[in-house]
Design a protein around this motif. Structure first.
Motif, PDB file in Angstrom:
ATOM      1  N   GLY A  24      36.881 -63.013   2.367  1.00  0.00           N
ATOM      2  CA  GLY A  24      35.556 -62.764   1.952  1.00  0.00           C
ATOM      3  C   GLY A  24      35.308 -63.115   0.229  1.00  0.00           C
ATOM      4  N   TRP A  37      45.172 -52.008   1.164  1.00  0.00           N
ATOM      5  CA  TRP A  37      46.085 -52.258   0.311  1.00  0.00           C
ATOM      6  C   TRP A  37      46.292 -50.643   0.379  1.00  0.00           C
ATOM      7  CZ3 TRP A  37      43.126 -52.400  -5.027  1.00  0.00           C
ATOM      8  CH2 TRP A  37      44.316 -52.651  -6.305  1.00  0.00           C
ATOM      9  N   SER A  84      39.917 -44.975  -0.663  1.00  0.00           N
ATOM     10  CA  SER A  84      39.028 -45.463   0.632  1.00  0.00           C
ATOM     11  C   SER A  84      38.253 -44.380   1.600  1.00  0.00           C
ATOM     12  CB  SER A  84      40.092 -45.883   1.764  1.00  0.00           C
ATOM     13  OG  SER A  84      40.305 -46.336   2.749  1.00  0.00           O
ATOM     14  N   ALA A 118      42.712 -60.461   2.699  1.00  0.00           N
ATOM     15  CA  ALA A 118      41.246 -60.303   2.714  1.00  0.00           C
ATOM     16  C   ALA A 118      40.091 -60.546   2.262  1.00  0.00           C
ATOM     17  CB  ALA A 118      41.211 -58.361   3.398  1.00  0.00           C
ATOM     18  N   LEU A 119      40.789 -60.303   1.127  1.00  0.00           N
ATOM     19  CA  LEU A 119      40.173 -60.073  -0.567  1.00  0.00           C
ATOM     20  C   LEU A 119      39.359 -61.971  -0.453  1.00  0.00           C
ATOM     21  CD1 LEU A 119      38.596 -58.818  -3.426  1.00  0.00           C
ATOM     22  CD2 LEU A 119      40.298 -59.567  -4.135  1.00  0.00           C
ATOM     23  N   LEU A 161      38.771 -51.744   2.511  1.00  0.00           N
ATOM     24  CA  LEU A 161      39.749 -53.230   1.615  1.00  0.00           C
ATOM     25  C   LEU A 161      40.834 -52.281   1.243  1.00  0.00           C
ATOM     26  CD1 LEU A 161      37.342 -55.420  -0.316  1.00  0.00           C
ATOM     27  CD2 LEU A 161      39.117 -56.513   1.325  1.00  0.00           C
ATOM     28  N   LEU A 215      34.327 -51.910   1.108  1.00  0.00           N
ATOM     29  CA  LEU A 215      35.035 -51.339  -0.638  1.00  0.00           C
ATOM     30  C   LEU A 215      36.040 -50.770   0.310  1.00  0.00           C
ATOM     31  CD1 LEU A 215      33.148 -51.244  -3.499  1.00  0.00           C
ATOM     32  CD2 LEU A 215      35.409 -53.420  -2.926  1.00  0.00           C
ATOM     33  N   PHE A 260      45.986 -56.908   1.562  1.00  0.00           N
ATOM     34  CA  PHE A 260      44.547 -56.994   0.843  1.00  0.00           C
ATOM     35  C   PHE A 260      44.104 -57.756   0.494  1.00  0.00           C
ATOM     36  CE2 PHE A 260      43.389 -56.520  -3.207  1.00  0.00           C
ATOM     37  CZ  PHE A 260      42.396 -55.766  -3.828  1.00  0.00           C
TER      38      PHE A 260
END
Length: 138
Positions: free
Chosen positions: A119, A105, A48, A115-116, A101, A98, A112
């Motif tokens: 998305g 995570w 991140s 959200a993934l 995310l 990213l 996570f």
């Protein structure tokens, strides 16, 4: 709305978008410094951090680019349509997404995953709708 007005509105929105991405990326580093977290503790936090650094740099450059061409929206639209600016925009946007995310995570795999999925679903629906509207215009 004329072409000049559309280009000007797009240029204005892009500057705001990239400014927001750069600001959030910078705020991440301030929060990381104040939390005293070690990057050695979490590979997700390290990923991140790397992605936020890419996001901060590329989004800041895009803000500068947008401000440099703010008085020439048609030129900015032409510049934006070239492959090299488009590629920088992709790097700026996806590094931010990213990074967010990986940060989510770090705190919760379930968050996570949700959200993934949200998305992927959103991208699919948007591009499905765009493909459908392109076909109806033919």
């Amino acid at each position: 709305m004329g072409n000049d007005e559309n280009c000007e509105a797009l240029a204005h929105r892009q500057v705001w978008l990239y400014s927001a991405f750069a600001a959030v990326s910078g705020a991440f580093f301030l929060a990381l410094l104040s939390s005293g977290s070690s990057l050695n503790e979490s590979i997700l936090l390290m990923f991140s951090t790397i992605l936020f650094s890419v996001s901060l740099t590329t989004n800041s450059i895009l803000v500068y680019h947008g401000m440099a061409y703010s008085s020439k929206p048609l030129e900015m639209a032409r510049q934006t349509s070239t492959s090299y600016v488009f590629e920088v925009q992709l790097v700026a946007q996806f590094s931010f997404i990213l990074a967010m995310l990986f940060l989510v995570w770090h705190f919760s795999f379930i968050a996570f995953f949700v959200a993934l999925v949200a998305g992927i679903f959103s991208f699919y629906k948007i591009y499905e709708g765009m493909a459908h509207s392109d076909q109806t215009e033919l």
